[in-house]
Design a protein around this motif. Structure first.
Motif, PDB file in Angstrom:
ATOM      1  N   ASP A 150       0.858  -1.172   0.000  1.00 54.29           N
ATOM      2  CA  ASP A 150       0.000   0.000   0.000  1.00 54.29           C
ATOM      3  C   ASP A 150       0.906   1.237   0.000  1.00 54.29           C
ATOM      4  O   ASP A 150       1.830   1.335   0.810  1.00 54.29           O
ATOM      5  CB  ASP A 150      -0.871  -0.027   1.267  1.00 54.29           C
ATOM      6  CG  ASP A 150      -1.797   1.172   1.344  1.00 54.29           C
ATOM      7  OD1 ASP A 150      -2.956   1.042   0.940  1.00 54.29           O
ATOM      8  OD2 ASP A 150      -1.341   2.249   1.796  1.00 54.29           O
ATOM      9  N   ILE A 175       0.616   4.247   0.987  1.00 56.39           N
ATOM     10  CA  ILE A 175       0.664   5.045   2.229  1.00 56.39           C
ATOM     11  C   ILE A 175       1.474   4.312   3.296  1.00 56.39           C
ATOM     12  O   ILE A 175       2.341   4.888   3.961  1.00 56.39           O
ATOM     13  CB  ILE A 175      -0.766   5.356   2.735  1.00 56.39           C
ATOM     14  CG1 ILE A 175      -1.518   6.231   1.710  1.00 56.39           C
ATOM     15  CG2 ILE A 175      -0.716   6.070   4.080  1.00 56.39           C
ATOM     16  CD1 ILE A 175      -2.930   6.604   2.090  1.00 56.39           C
ATOM     17  N   LEU A 176       1.226   3.007   3.430  1.00 55.05           N
ATOM     18  CA  LEU A 176       1.940   2.243   4.465  1.00 55.05           C
ATOM     19  C   LEU A 176       3.412   2.077   4.103  1.00 55.05           C
ATOM     20  O   LEU A 176       4.277   2.072   4.980  1.00 55.05           O
ATOM     21  CB  LEU A 176       1.250   0.884   4.688  1.00 55.05           C
ATOM     22  CG  LEU A 176      -0.226   0.975   5.116  1.00 55.05           C
ATOM     23  CD1 LEU A 176      -0.846  -0.405   5.257  1.00 55.05           C
ATOM     24  CD2 LEU A 176      -0.382   1.742   6.431  1.00 55.05           C
ATOM     25  N   ILE A 196       0.562   9.367   6.664  1.00 60.82           N
ATOM     26  CA  ILE A 196      -0.588   8.506   6.972  1.00 60.82           C
ATOM     27  C   ILE A 196      -1.620   9.242   7.823  1.00 60.82           C
ATOM     28  O   ILE A 196      -1.285  10.125   8.609  1.00 60.82           O
ATOM     29  CB  ILE A 196      -0.116   7.216   7.687  1.00 60.82           C
ATOM     30  CG1 ILE A 196      -1.272   6.227   7.816  1.00 60.82           C
ATOM     31  CG2 ILE A 196       0.510   7.521   9.043  1.00 60.82           C
ATOM     32  CD1 ILE A 196      -0.855   4.818   8.187  1.00 60.82           C
ATOM     33  N   GLY A 197      -2.877   8.863   7.652  1.00 66.03           N
ATOM     34  CA  GLY A 197      -3.969   9.481   8.388  1.00 66.03           C
ATOM     35  C   GLY A 197      -4.100   8.957   9.800  1.00 66.03           C
ATOM     36  O   GLY A 197      -4.983   8.157  10.097  1.00 66.03           O
ATOM     37  N   TRP A 201     -10.479   8.178  -1.017  1.00 72.31           N
ATOM     38  CA  TRP A 201      -9.579   7.266  -0.297  1.00 72.31           C
ATOM     39  C   TRP A 201      -9.302   6.086  -1.240  1.00 72.31           C
ATOM     40  O   TRP A 201     -10.253   5.503  -1.788  1.00 72.31           O
ATOM     41  CB  TRP A 201     -10.284   6.793   0.976  1.00 72.31           C
ATOM     42  CG  TRP A 201      -9.472   5.959   1.895  1.00 72.31           C
ATOM     43  CD1 TRP A 201      -8.181   6.180   2.284  1.00 72.31           C
ATOM     44  CD2 TRP A 201      -9.907   4.777   2.593  1.00 72.31           C
ATOM     45  NE1 TRP A 201      -7.790   5.213   3.181  1.00 72.31           N
ATOM     46  CE2 TRP A 201      -8.826   4.344   3.379  1.00 72.31           C
ATOM     47  CE3 TRP A 201     -11.100   4.050   2.626  1.00 72.31           C
ATOM     48  CZ2 TRP A 201      -8.905   3.227   4.192  1.00 72.31           C
ATOM     49  CZ3 TRP A 201     -11.177   2.934   3.431  1.00 72.31           C
ATOM     50  CH2 TRP A 201     -10.098   2.526   4.210  1.00 72.31           C
ATOM     51  N   ASN A 240     -11.456  12.737   2.868  1.00 76.85           N
ATOM     52  CA  ASN A 240     -10.137  12.139   2.641  1.00 76.85           C
ATOM     53  C   ASN A 240     -10.045  11.835   1.151  1.00 76.85           C
ATOM     54  O   ASN A 240     -10.853  11.054   0.654  1.00 76.85           O
ATOM     55  CB  ASN A 240     -10.003  10.851   3.469  1.00 76.85           C
ATOM     56  CG  ASN A 240      -8.634  10.197   3.312  1.00 76.85           C
ATOM     57  OD1 ASN A 240      -7.745  10.737   2.675  1.00 76.85           O
ATOM     58  ND2 ASN A 240      -8.491   9.019   3.904  1.00 76.85           N
ATOM     59  N   TYR A 283     -14.380  10.546  10.177  1.00 74.16           N
ATOM     60  CA  TYR A 283     -13.764  11.633  10.960  1.00 74.16           C
ATOM     61  C   TYR A 283     -14.809  12.458  11.693  1.00 74.16           C
ATOM     62  O   TYR A 283     -14.657  13.672  11.838  1.00 74.16           O
ATOM     63  CB  TYR A 283     -12.916  12.517  10.023  1.00 74.16           C
ATOM     64  CG  TYR A 283     -11.877  11.705   9.266  1.00 74.16           C
ATOM     65  CD1 TYR A 283     -10.657  11.395   9.849  1.00 74.16           C
ATOM     66  CD2 TYR A 283     -12.151  11.186   7.996  1.00 74.16           C
ATOM     67  CE1 TYR A 283      -9.727  10.607   9.185  1.00 74.16           C
ATOM     68  CE2 TYR A 283     -11.221  10.398   7.329  1.00 74.16           C
ATOM     69  CZ  TYR A 283     -10.010  10.121   7.930  1.00 74.16           C
ATOM     70  OH  TYR A 283      -9.090   9.325   7.276  1.00 74.16           O
ATOM     71  N   LYS A 299     -10.370   6.993  14.377  1.00 73.59           N
ATOM     72  CA  LYS A 299      -9.753   8.299  14.610  1.00 73.59           C
ATOM     73  C   LYS A 299     -10.361   8.999  15.816  1.00 73.59           C
ATOM     74  O   LYS A 299      -9.639   9.484  16.672  1.00 73.59           O
ATOM     75  CB  LYS A 299      -9.918   9.201  13.382  1.00 73.59           C
ATOM     76  CG  LYS A 299      -9.734   8.503  12.046  1.00 73.59           C
ATOM     77  CD  LYS A 299      -8.310   8.274  11.648  1.00 73.59           C
ATOM     78  CE  LYS A 299      -8.127   7.028  10.844  1.00 73.59           C
ATOM     79  NZ  LYS A 299      -8.123   7.049   9.435  1.00 73.59           N
ATOM     80  N   PHE A 320      -6.854  16.271   6.799  1.00 75.12           N
ATOM     81  CA  PHE A 320      -6.059  16.374   5.585  1.00 75.12           C
ATOM     82  C   PHE A 320      -6.187  17.716   4.887  1.00 75.12           C
ATOM     83  O   PHE A 320      -7.250  18.329   4.889  1.00 75.12           O
ATOM     84  CB  PHE A 320      -6.449  15.273   4.587  1.00 75.12           C
ATOM     85  CG  PHE A 320      -6.337  13.901   5.179  1.00 75.12           C
ATOM     86  CD1 PHE A 320      -5.105  13.401   5.587  1.00 75.12           C
ATOM     87  CD2 PHE A 320      -7.458  13.108   5.354  1.00 75.12           C
ATOM     88  CE1 PHE A 320      -4.993  12.146   6.150  1.00 75.12           C
ATOM     89  CE2 PHE A 320      -7.351  11.840   5.920  1.00 75.12           C
ATOM     90  CZ  PHE A 320      -6.112  11.364   6.316  1.00 75.12           C
ATOM     91  N   ARG A 364      -1.276  15.304  -0.602  1.00 70.12           N
ATOM     92  CA  ARG A 364      -2.058  15.298   0.640  1.00 70.12           C
ATOM     93  C   ARG A 364      -1.129  15.444   1.843  1.00 70.12           C
ATOM     94  O   ARG A 364      -0.146  14.729   1.966  1.00 70.12           O
ATOM     95  CB  ARG A 364      -2.851  13.993   0.761  1.00 70.12           C
ATOM     96  CG  ARG A 364      -3.858  14.028   1.902  1.00 70.12           C
ATOM     97  CD  ARG A 364      -4.460  12.670   2.187  1.00 70.12           C
ATOM     98  NE  ARG A 364      -3.586  11.857   3.011  1.00 70.12           N
ATOM     99  CZ  ARG A 364      -3.910  10.669   3.501  1.00 70.12           C
ATOM    100  NH1 ARG A 364      -5.085  10.146   3.244  1.00 70.12           N
ATOM    101  NH2 ARG A 364      -3.063  10.000   4.255  1.00 70.12           N
TER     102      ARG A 364
HETATM  103  O1  TYF Z   1      -5.735   7.569   4.348  1.00 72.09           O
HETATM  104  C1  TYF Z   1      -5.065   7.266   5.321  1.00 72.09           C
HETATM  105  O2  TYF Z   1      -3.938   7.652   5.496  1.00 72.09           O
HETATM  106  C2  TYF Z   1      -5.754   6.430   6.399  1.00 72.09           C
HETATM  107  C3  TYF Z   1      -4.868   5.408   7.014  1.00 72.09           C
HETATM  108  O3  TYF Z   1      -4.172   0.683   4.127  1.00 72.09           O
HETATM  109  C4  TYF Z   1      -4.717   4.153   6.249  1.00 72.09           C
HETATM  110  O4  TYF Z   1      -6.875   5.891   5.865  1.00 72.09           O
HETATM  111  C5  TYF Z   1      -3.943   4.117   5.117  1.00 72.09           C
HETATM  112  C6  TYF Z   1      -3.751   2.971   4.421  1.00 72.09           C
HETATM  113  C7  TYF Z   1      -4.354   1.814   4.842  1.00 72.09           C
HETATM  114  C8  TYF Z   1      -5.142   1.821   5.988  1.00 72.09           C
HETATM  115  C9  TYF Z   1      -5.315   2.990   6.673  1.00 72.09           C
END
Ligand code: TYF
Ligand code: PLP
Length: 398
Positions: A11, A13-14, A33-34, A130, A183, A214, A246, A348, A374
């Motif tokens: 992913d 973001i991760l 990351i959120g 998202w 988001n 949120y 959150k 965000f 973002r």
């Molecule tokens: O958009 C974000 O940053 C949050 C955190 O696989 C998130 O939604 C990001 C990726 C994911 C799970 C949660």
């Protein structure tokens, strides 16, 4: 045996979070990351949740299975939080609600239900949305399309484009929208715009799907549910997914909810039955501990008030950081219009930075944004906001 298995690139973001972890520069700043971080850069444990954990611990109840639909007290709390205590739909027993495995689990169970019972309906999501929205519906083999939402030129909502597209959709199309703190853009419709959307949804017989992750981070817990209640009061048949990740800072306990607002109590009972059947086929029943924490807080008058104050503190800190970033950015780059920072809401901000500018911020200044531009506001604090503003200004001058 498994040579043919496709490589999963991870992913984005991760993966970026992992990269941040390996960055050895001492002044690094994570705005990717959120997650909500407090002024000290820590993920908070809410005092109300801590108190609830103590109560739950002392009861020492057996770790039994929950029913497929989840804890009754939790489900009721979800309904009151989303629809309000005086909701006509709740009074008429027209709302089917299950506890879900986070907001993501709610989306997936809803997607499976839609695929089975509205097989010809496509889902329409905002452009952008998202990323996981796309993945979750596609996994359920539902067609996903986008409607215009973000206008890069004005850094605002392309409301005309959004309405124009909604006005072309076939009846029973599913329209996924975020009631507050969108988001990834931070851009929300105002009440007048929501009312126009409600008109189109009614006129064209479309099904709103509201995903609220949120609640409380925009204007307030009650205020942020405004459109959920407006649509329910308008008599729309709708789906609502919510997440407590959150606003309870309970990410890993996987607390969410899925609600279907139905035309009649009879239909709501049928829908609830099929949601339970869907859960049974995937994970059988939801997790226990987090649901007890949330239900304990929301059913205890004192803890509920304490939670309200804690959510308000998170919301206010986000607003303060938005203002500080805007003020510092304007001081360092007077020609840059930073008003988007204070006009957008929630965790965000969509900065309008290009991928190259995001890369430059990360490589030259150890400041991590998502490549879409973002920026996650709660990664800012009084220690780093000035240097972030300075780096943003320098990047824009390059
Ligand atoms: O958009 C974000 O940053 C949050 C955190 O696989 C998130 O939604 C990001 C990726 C994911 C799970 C949660
Ligand atoms: N919906 C939106 C818009 C989100 O941003 C998120 C997560 O950040 C979710 C749903 C999923 O929430 P959860 O982490 O509870 O699965």
């Amino acid at each position: 045996m498994f040579e043919h298995v496709d490589h999963y690139p991870g992913d984005p973001i991760l993966s970026l979070l992992e990269k941040f972890g390996h960055d050895t520069r001492p002044n690094k700043v994570n705005l990717s990351i959120g997650l909500y971080y407090d002024e000290n850069g820590k993920i908070p444990v809410l005092k109300s949740v801590q108190a609830a954990a103590k109560i739950v611990q002392e009861k020492a109840e057996p770790h039994t299975y929950l029913p497929m639909e989840g804890l009754a007290a939790y489900r009721e709390a979800v309904q009151h939080l989303l629809f309000g205590r005086d909701s006509a739909a709740l009074r008429d027993n027209r709302v089917a609600t299950i506890q879900s495995v986070g907001g993501s689990g709610a989306l997936r169970v809803a997607a499976d239900f839609i695929k089975t019972y509205l097989p010809d309906s496509a889902v329409w999501i905002s452009d952008p949305s998202w990323d996981n929205h796309h993945a979750l519906f596609t996994a359920a083999r539902i067609q996903v399309h986008t409607y215009p939402y973000y206008d890069a030129v004005t850094n605002n909502i392309n409301f005309g484009g959004m309405l124009e597209t909604l006005n072309t959709l076939p009846a029973k199309s599913i329209v996924l929208m975020q009631p507050c703190c969108h988001n990834p853009t931070g851009l929300d419709l105002n009440h007048a715009q929501w009312k126009e959307v409600i008109g189109v949804l009614q006129q064209r017989n479309l099904i709103p799907f509201l995903d609220i992750a949120y609640q409380g981070f925009g204007d307030g817990i009650e205020e942020d549910a405004w459109v959920v209640r407006a649509m329910a009061d308008a008599g729309l048949t709708m789906v609502v997914t919510n997440s407590f990740s959150k606003n309870f800072s309970l990410y890993g306990e996987r607390c969410g909810g899925l609600s279907f607002v139905c035309p009649s109590a009879k239909e709501a009972a049928l829908v609830l039955g099929q949601l339970k059947a869907g859960v049974r086929r995937i994970y059988s029943s939801p997790p226990l501990f987090g649901s007890k924490l949330v239900a304990t807080v929301l059913h205890d008058a004192d803890l509920r008030q304490q939670w309200d104050r804690e959510v308000a503190a998170m919301r206010d800190r986000i607003k303060t950081m938005r203002e500080k970033l805007r003020n510092s950015l304007t001081a360092h780059a007077p020609s840059v219009d930073g008003s988007y920072l204070v006009n957008q809401r929630g965790m965000f901000s969509y900065t309008g930075f290009t991928a190259a500018e995001v890369d430059s911020l990360r490589e030259d200044s150890a400041i991590y944004l998502i490549r879409s531009g973002r920026l996650c506001i709660p990664g800012l604090n009084n220690q780093n906001v000035e240097s972030v503003a300075q780096a943003m200004a320098e990047t824009l001058k390059k």
